[in-house]
Design an enzyme around this catalytic site. Structure first.
Site, PDB file in Angstrom:
ATOM      1  N   SER A  23       0.807  -1.228   0.000  1.00  0.00           N
ATOM      2  CA  SER A  23       0.000   0.000   0.000  1.00  0.00           C
ATOM      3  C   SER A  23       0.836   1.273   0.000  1.00  0.00           C
ATOM      4  CB  SER A  23      -0.939   0.013   1.209  1.00  0.00           C
ATOM      5  OG  SER A  23      -0.196  -0.057   2.414  1.00  0.00           O
ATOM      6  N   HIS A  74       0.141   4.895   7.101  1.00  0.00           N
ATOM      7  CA  HIS A  74       0.325   5.314   5.714  1.00  0.00           C
ATOM      8  C   HIS A  74       0.679   6.796   5.610  1.00  0.00           C
ATOM      9  CE1 HIS A  74      -2.170   1.666   5.477  1.00  0.00           C
ATOM     10  NE2 HIS A  74      -1.414   1.433   4.414  1.00  0.00           N
ATOM     11  N   GLY A 101      -1.689  -4.390   1.249  1.00  0.00           N
ATOM     12  CA  GLY A 101      -1.723  -5.584   2.087  1.00  0.00           C
ATOM     13  C   GLY A 101      -0.806  -6.701   1.640  1.00  0.00           C
ATOM     14  N   ASP A 114      -4.373   6.636  10.403  1.00  0.00           N
ATOM     15  CA  ASP A 114      -4.031   5.288  10.889  1.00  0.00           C
ATOM     16  C   ASP A 114      -2.594   5.199  11.403  1.00  0.00           C
ATOM     17  OD1 ASP A 114      -2.464   5.295   8.587  1.00  0.00           O
ATOM     18  OD2 ASP A 114      -3.718   3.871   7.509  1.00  0.00           O
ATOM     19  N   ASN A 130       4.424  -5.625   5.595  1.00  0.00           N
ATOM     20  CA  ASN A 130       3.301  -6.440   6.053  1.00  0.00           C
ATOM     21  C   ASN A 130       3.749  -7.764   6.650  1.00  0.00           C
ATOM     22  OD1 ASN A 130       0.966  -4.786   5.483  1.00  0.00           O
ATOM     23  ND2 ASN A 130       1.447  -5.069   3.326  1.00  0.00           N
TER      24      ASN A 130
END
Length: 211
Positions: free
Chosen positions: A36, A189, A73, A186, A102
């Site tokens: 991402s 990011h 992801g 979040d 990830n």
């Protein structure tokens, strides 16, 4: 990386044209295989570092185009499984591998991450591409030892396979004086404002491979 792993099956929307005419007129291909952080998660389309890279190539009058094969992801295992078809389809001159974050979020073994990065690097090189590994670091709460070993994976794999490496793609973003402002809500990011900094981290090493 991804705020929600439900995004993991979402194909990247920023994949460049792959028509024969585009291939013949736009020069060599730079394939970006990422998560991402490269798939413009939470950003307006065209504002992420990969899109900015495409513009940079045009500004520098470098005959190359970018294919963004990043998926939110995705892990190194996912990238490893996707890469052979991408190499066959796009025949890239350079492969940028931005995967691994990830793996850490999911608690996957470092050995697995290293093995997957090695396999992807070697597969790309066997297909005739130069490779740039884009490294990541984990937050301090993961522990100093794990953090050191995780960040070292990218450098070690690059060194062992004579590939290029950017040790930390978020240098100047995550460790800057105004780090909080550089991230979306979040706290995973980067914001649109951070992506020119990311490109500035990647560009010097990538430019060497395009010469």
């Amino acid at each position: 990386m991804g705020a929600s792993f439900a995004q993991g099956t979402k194909a990247a929307a920023a994949v460049a044209s792959t028509s024969p005419a585009a291939k013949s007129s736009e020069g060599k291909v730079v394939l970006v295989l990422g998560d991402s952080l490269s798939a413009e998660y939470g950003l307006s389309r065209g504002t992420g570092w990969v899109a900015l890279l495409d513009k940079k190539l045009a500004e520098e009058k470098i005959a190359a185009r970018v294919v963004n094969a990043s998926i939110s992801g995705d892990t190194t295992s996912g990238g490893r499984s996707r890469l052979p078809a991408l190499l066959a389809q796009h025949q890239p001159a350079v492969v940028v591998i931005e995967l691994g974050g990830n793996d850490a979020l999911r608690g996957l073994p470092l050995e697995l991450t290293a093995d997957n990065l090695t396999a992807m690097t070697q597969a790309a090189q066997k297909a005739g591409a130069k490779v740039l590994l884009v490294g990541m670091q984990v937050p301090p709460n993961y522990g100093a030892d794990y953090g050191r070993r995780f960040s070292g994976v990218f450098v070690d794999v690059a060194k062992a396979n004579k590939a290029a490496v950017v040790p930390f793609m978020l240098k100047g973003v995550a460790d800057g004086p105004d780090a909080t402002r550089m991230f979306q809500a979040d706290r995973i990011h980067p914001t649109q404002e951070a992506h020119p900094i990311i490109l500035a981290n990647v560009w010097p090493e990538l430019r060497k491979l395009l010469k």
